[in-house]
Design a protein around this motif. Sequence first.
Motif, short mmCIF file in Angstrom:
data_model
loop_
_atom_site.label_atom_id
_atom_site.label_comp_id
_atom_site.label_asym_id
_atom_site.label_seq_id
_atom_site.Cartn_x
_atom_site.Cartn_y
_atom_site.Cartn_z
N TRP A 174 0.84 -1.20 0.00
CA TRP A 174 0.00 0.00 0.00
C TRP A 174 0.87 1.25 0.00
O TRP A 174 2.01 1.22 0.47
N GLY A 175 0.33 2.33 -0.54
CA GLY A 175 1.03 3.62 -0.54
C GLY A 175 0.03 4.76 -0.53
O GLY A 175 -1.15 4.58 -0.86
N TRP A 176 0.49 5.95 -0.19
CA TRP A 176 -0.38 7.13 -0.14
C TRP A 176 -0.51 7.73 -1.54
O TRP A 176 0.39 7.60 -2.37
N PRO A 177 -1.64 8.42 -1.82
CA PRO A 177 -1.89 8.93 -3.17
C PRO A 177 -0.98 10.10 -3.57
O PRO A 177 -0.85 10.39 -4.77
N HIS A 224 -0.92 9.18 -7.23
CA HIS A 224 -0.23 7.90 -7.34
C HIS A 224 -1.16 6.75 -6.97
O HIS A 224 -2.02 6.88 -6.09
N ALA A 225 -0.96 5.62 -7.60
CA ALA A 225 -1.74 4.42 -7.27
C ALA A 225 -1.42 4.00 -5.84
O ALA A 225 -0.25 3.92 -5.46
N ILE A 226 -2.45 3.72 -5.06
CA ILE A 226 -2.23 3.33 -3.66
C ILE A 226 -2.01 1.82 -3.52
O ILE A 226 -1.64 1.35 -2.44
N LEU A 277 -4.19 2.23 4.28
CA LEU A 277 -3.07 3.10 3.93
C LEU A 277 -2.08 3.27 5.06
O LEU A 277 -0.87 3.45 4.83
N ARG A 278 -2.54 3.19 6.29
CA ARG A 278 -1.63 3.35 7.43
C ARG A 278 -0.61 2.21 7.54
O ARG A 278 0.42 2.35 8.19
#
Length: 248
Positions: free
Chosen positions: A98-101, A137-139, A244-245
Amino acid sequence: MSTLHQLIHFNYRLNRHLLLGMATVVALGTLLFLSSWTTKTTAKAETLTIANTPTELATDQPKRVYQYFHVEKATPTKPKLTRLATTSTKTEKSTPEWGWPYTGGRYVTSTFGKRDLADSPWHDGVDFNAGVGSKIHAIHAGKVIFVGNPMKRGVTDAYPLGLGKDVVVTETDAGDQIVYQEFAMGKQTHTVHVGDTVKTGQVIATQASGHLHLGITNHKSWVTAQNDWQNPAAHSWQNPLKLLRSAD
């Protein structure tokens, strides 16, 4: 006549004794000379012997102590360096799940769940705002299953309750569909196409409006889940922040 004979005999004996005495003296002298010569020779021999030893008792010979006690300064030599084979410890960084947008911050403006809005008391996603022109960005990694105007799928694009003129939807291997919406209410800014495979962190669009709404369905089609945008009891949507966390 008898007296003359006695004198001759006496003289003869005297000369004999003198000769014997002289012979004796000569013999003694010779012995003394030989003895003296032998002593000197022995002394010289001893002196030579002693001079070749580190005791230095002899004083009439050159000193040769140098060859016994002198230590040459060793010429420094560089030690041979053995190059050890190095094992690379570098490992390829795996793509995070997972990643942030956005990069550089979280930019959360409205969270998932209940909220104090008359037109929308319950929020089916999370709003972000990193500013107009920010790259989205892709999460999560997945396959692009829809891009463009949601009206093509019967979902309104009208402001303020529509999804906007440009929507990007991706699907994860687990079957969850991620909806990026409301980031372009008047024009299209997406950079991916249907059928593309995206990685976490890959740029998929540019923010052209006041915010980005991000929704994650709970193993449902994003079109079907739109019917439950104000129905939390249907459990059609997941809380994106919980997922996301895990990227922190």
